[in-house]
Scaffold this motif. Structure first.
Motif, mmCIF file in Angstrom:
data_model
loop_
_atom_site.group_PDB
_atom_site.id
_atom_site.type_symbol
_atom_site.label_atom_id
_atom_site.label_comp_id
_atom_site.label_asym_id
_atom_site.label_seq_id
_atom_site.Cartn_x
_atom_site.Cartn_y
_atom_site.Cartn_z
ATOM 1 N N TYR A 196 0.815 -1.207 0.000
ATOM 2 C CA TYR A 196 0.000 0.000 0.000
ATOM 3 C C TYR A 196 0.855 1.266 0.000
ATOM 4 N N ALA A 197 2.010 1.200 0.577
ATOM 5 C CA ALA A 197 2.887 2.368 0.609
ATOM 6 C C ALA A 197 3.387 2.722 -0.780
ATOM 7 N N LYS A 198 3.592 1.715 -1.618
ATOM 8 C CA LYS A 198 4.128 1.935 -2.955
ATOM 9 C C LYS A 198 3.052 1.900 -4.036
ATOM 10 N N ASN A 199 1.796 1.658 -3.641
ATOM 11 C CA ASN A 199 0.707 1.532 -4.625
ATOM 12 C C ASN A 199 1.013 0.447 -5.657
ATOM 13 N N MET A 200 1.475 -0.678 -5.168
ATOM 14 C CA MET A 200 1.819 -1.804 -6.038
ATOM 15 C C MET A 200 0.949 -3.010 -5.684
ATOM 16 N N MET A 201 0.690 -3.830 -6.685
ATOM 17 C CA MET A 201 0.047 -5.120 -6.484
ATOM 18 C C MET A 201 0.891 -6.169 -7.194
ATOM 19 N N TYR A 202 0.987 -7.338 -6.601
ATOM 20 C CA TYR A 202 1.809 -8.410 -7.144
ATOM 21 C C TYR A 202 0.979 -9.688 -7.301
ATOM 22 N N LEU A 203 1.418 -10.518 -8.218
ATOM 23 C CA LEU A 203 0.826 -11.835 -8.371
ATOM 24 C C LEU A 203 1.960 -12.846 -8.474
ATOM 25 N N GLN A 204 2.149 -13.608 -7.431
ATOM 26 C CA GLN A 204 3.138 -14.682 -7.434
ATOM 27 C C GLN A 204 2.469 -15.931 -7.988
ATOM 28 N N MET A 205 2.995 -16.430 -9.072
ATOM 29 C CA MET A 205 2.410 -17.589 -9.743
ATOM 30 C C MET A 205 3.382 -18.743 -9.677
ATOM 31 N N ASN A 206 2.996 -19.807 -9.016
ATOM 32 C CA ASN A 206 3.823 -21.006 -8.871
ATOM 33 C C ASN A 206 3.150 -22.189 -9.545
ATOM 34 N N SER A 207 3.918 -23.221 -9.767
ATOM 35 C CA SER A 207 3.396 -24.451 -10.384
ATOM 36 C C SER A 207 2.597 -24.125 -11.640
ATOM 37 N N LEU A 208 3.181 -23.323 -12.491
ATOM 38 C CA LEU A 208 2.471 -22.869 -13.687
ATOM 39 C C LEU A 208 2.196 -24.013 -14.648
ATOM 40 N N LYS A 209 1.051 -23.914 -15.307
ATOM 41 C CA LYS A 209 0.594 -24.931 -16.255
ATOM 42 C C LYS A 209 0.422 -24.276 -17.629
ATOM 43 N N PRO A 210 0.470 -25.059 -18.691
ATOM 44 C CA PRO A 210 0.250 -24.481 -20.023
ATOM 45 C C PRO A 210 -1.074 -23.733 -20.121
ATOM 46 N N GLU A 211 -2.069 -24.186 -19.408
ATOM 47 C CA GLU A 211 -3.373 -23.516 -19.465
ATOM 48 C C GLU A 211 -3.390 -22.169 -18.748
ATOM 49 N N ASP A 212 -2.308 -21.812 -18.083
ATOM 50 C CA ASP A 212 -2.193 -20.475 -17.496
ATOM 51 C C ASP A 212 -1.718 -19.454 -18.528
ATOM 52 N N THR A 213 -1.361 -19.923 -19.704
ATOM 53 C CA THR A 213 -0.909 -19.018 -20.763
ATOM 54 C C THR A 213 -2.015 -18.033 -21.123
ATOM 55 N N ALA A 214 -1.695 -16.740 -21.041
ATOM 56 C CA ALA A 214 -2.680 -15.698 -21.298
ATOM 57 C C ALA A 214 -2.011 -14.337 -21.163
ATOM 58 N N VAL A 215 -2.732 -13.317 -21.565
ATOM 59 C CA VAL A 215 -2.336 -11.954 -21.224
ATOM 60 C C VAL A 215 -2.996 -11.643 -19.880
ATOM 61 N N TYR A 216 -2.186 -11.187 -18.938
ATOM 62 C CA TYR A 216 -2.671 -10.897 -17.599
ATOM 63 C C TYR A 216 -2.847 -9.392 -17.440
ATOM 64 N N TYR A 217 -4.016 -9.007 -16.923
ATOM 65 C CA TYR A 217 -4.367 -7.597 -16.782
ATOM 66 C C TYR A 217 -4.601 -7.239 -15.320
ATOM 67 N N CYS A 218 -4.151 -6.074 -14.962
ATOM 68 C CA CYS A 218 -4.417 -5.495 -13.652
ATOM 69 C C CYS A 218 -5.687 -4.641 -13.763
ATOM 70 N N ASN A 219 -6.503 -4.678 -12.711
ATOM 71 C CA ASN A 219 -7.760 -3.933 -12.719
ATOM 72 C C ASN A 219 -7.960 -3.217 -11.392
ATOM 73 N N ALA A 220 -8.396 -1.971 -11.474
ATOM 74 C CA ALA A 220 -8.742 -1.205 -10.278
ATOM 75 C C ALA A 220 -9.610 -0.032 -10.692
ATOM 76 N N ALA A 221 -10.627 0.261 -9.887
ATOM 77 C CA ALA A 221 -11.496 1.413 -10.139
ATOM 78 C C ALA A 221 -12.003 1.430 -11.582
ATOM 79 N N GLN A 222 -12.354 0.274 -12.083
ATOM 80 C CA GLN A 222 -12.903 0.112 -13.432
ATOM 81 C C GLN A 222 -11.909 0.510 -14.518
#
Length: 111
Positions: free
Chosen positions: A73-99
């Motif tokens: 919250y101090a840095k206004n950052m959000m993270y996503l730690q992704m482990n045990s990745l699978k081929p079906e996780d392949t995608a473009v990943y988008y961040c969303n906030a306040a529409q």
């Protein structure tokens, strides 16, 4: 106005890990719910996870136990730690906030 910038995507082998980052700026507060979505080729954008200061983190069943969302919250950052990745996780990943949406970051899981 909120601006979101994702980073950290790339190519990883099945079973590997990646950490995505989302830098938020503008009219966003610690009480704003933030989330990650993803869109695979030919499919609709789908919700992955959300994090809220009062309700905590929630996850889609497909990623539960493998992905972890967090915020600085101090840095206004959000993270996503992704482990045990699978081929079906392949995608473009988008961040969303306040529409608002970021530009997305590509994650490819392939051997």
């Amino acid at each position: 106005q909120v601006q979101l910038v994702e980073s950290g995507g790339g190519l990883v082998q099945p079973g590997g890990s990646l950490r995505l980052s989302c830098a938020a700026s503008g009219l966003i507060s610690r009480f704003t719910t933030m989330g990650w979505y993803r869109q695979a080729p030919g499919l609709e954008r789908e919700w992955v996870t959300s994090i809220d200061i009062t309700l905590g983190a929630t996850y889609a069943d497909a990623v539960k136990g493998r992905f972890t969302v967090s915020r600085d919250y101090a840095k206004n950052m959000m993270y996503l730690q992704m482990n045990s990745l699978k081929p079906e996780d392949t995608a473009v990943y988008y961040c969303n906030a306040a529409q608002r949406w970021g530009q997305g970051t590509q994650v490819t899981v392939s051997s």
